[in-house]
Motif scaffolding. Structure first.
Motif: not given
Length: 335
Positions: A209-210, A218-224, A247-249
């Motif tokens: 997201g921006y 802002i990015g989402a990562c699989a490792n928490g 899997d989403a922001v």
């Protein structure tokens, strides 16, 4: 979205320290569930003008009328990934298994066009100012620039495989790369890829997201972890602890919040965009395992999270199955 929903259940965790910033926690709760047809799912999107929620499904598009709650299905899709309401009363849908983008008439629900793009079209974002959409072709490693009025591809830009969600800032597209653990940059004016942004501490970034006010991605990562990246300097500025398997922001700039649904842990993490010291996690809602994408209704602030129930895998390492009749959409609303 490059990995299917079941792969999220095998995600692993890495631990990195992140500074905690206090901020007033907003209150959100799960207020309801909307039943839908069986099958897998991916991205969702609310059309505030049409008052509809669209969910990309394995073989169709699930459509929810937000005022009445009526549910219907549109089209015959070969593994839908993204749904994108666009101007002119049209809906753009990426169809991953046959390398096409479909256009639907939102008045009738009928498909009006199908165009070929790269292999495994996944995420798609709208550039309404230029009447175009960007389609991220994950396996081909290309971006298809689609004229949404003429419904045709006007350019194909080579980047790298494993492209995920994207954000547009001016003429620069920022695109998560799930395999390389970086954000790719694309100069749309020149039609060329630029230098990537490394994301140390982030595994398999997907959602992005921006926040235009602060110029931050802002990015989402699989490792928490969630990453915060300065879009102007193109540098990572923060790592934030979140749940695993996102899997989403979902950006709510009007309320100055970002939501990250974490499918492995079954939580919806809430981030403040204006916390003292920078972006910070300020709340968490318990949702359900599998709820890892979603959509915002900007009018009401409600969040819609597709999910289902799972059966154990038949053999170790195999994918769990979906319980028949269990697909539903969680409704999360501000208290």
């Amino acid at each position: 979205m490059r990995r299917p929903i079941f792969a999220l259940l095998a995600s692993v965790s890495l631990c990195f320290a992140a500074a905690a910033v206090s901020a007033e926690a907003p209150s959100y709760t799960v207020t309801g569930r909307i039943a839908g047809p069986d099958g897998s799912w991916d991205y969702a999107r609310v059309d505030p003008q049409g008052r509809r929620l669209y969910v990309a499904r394995s073989g169709s598009v699930t459509v929810v009328e937000l005022e009445s709650g009526a549910v219907s299905s549109w089209g015959d899709i070969a593994r839908g990934h993204a749904v994108l309401p666009i101007s002119g009363g049209h809906l753009l849908v990426t169809s991953g298994n046959d390398a096409t983008v479909r256009f639907f008439d939102t008045a009738s629900g009928k498909q009006i066009a199908s165009i070929s793009v790269g292999k495994k079209p996944d995420a798609a974002i709208d550039d309404a100012a230029h009447h175009r959409a960007l389609v991220m072709n994950s396996d081909s490693g290309t971006v298809s620039v689609v004229d949404t009025q003429a419904m045709r591809v006007t350019a194909t830009i080579a980047v790298k495989p494993a492209l995920e969600y994207a954000a547009l800032v001016g003429d620069t597209a920022f695109i998560n790369n799930e395999d390389a653990n970086e954000i790719e940059t694309v100069d749309l004016a020149r039609g060329k890829a630029g230098a990537p942004i490394a994301l140390p501490g982030c595994e398999a970034p997907t959602g992005l997201g921006y926040d235009a006010r602060h110029g931050q991605l802002i990015g989402a990562c699989a490792n928490g972890k969630a990453v915060v990246v300065d879009a102007r300097t193109k540098r990572l500025v923060a790592l934030i602890d979140i749940g695993k398997g996102p899997d989403a922001v979902i950006m709510d700039e009007a309320r100055r919040l970002a939501f990250i649904p974490c499918g492995k842990d079954g939580v919806l993490d809430i981030l403040s965009l204006d916390a003292p010291g920078g972006v910070a996690r300020v709340g968490r809602v318990t949702t359900e395992v599998g709820a890892r994408t979603g959509a915002l209704d900007p009018d009401t602030g409600a969040i819609y999270l597709p999910t289902a129930r799972f059966t154990p895998p038949a053999t170790p390492g195999a994918r769990p199955g979906l319980v028949p009749g269990s697909f539903h959409i969680l409704v999360v609303k501000p208290s």
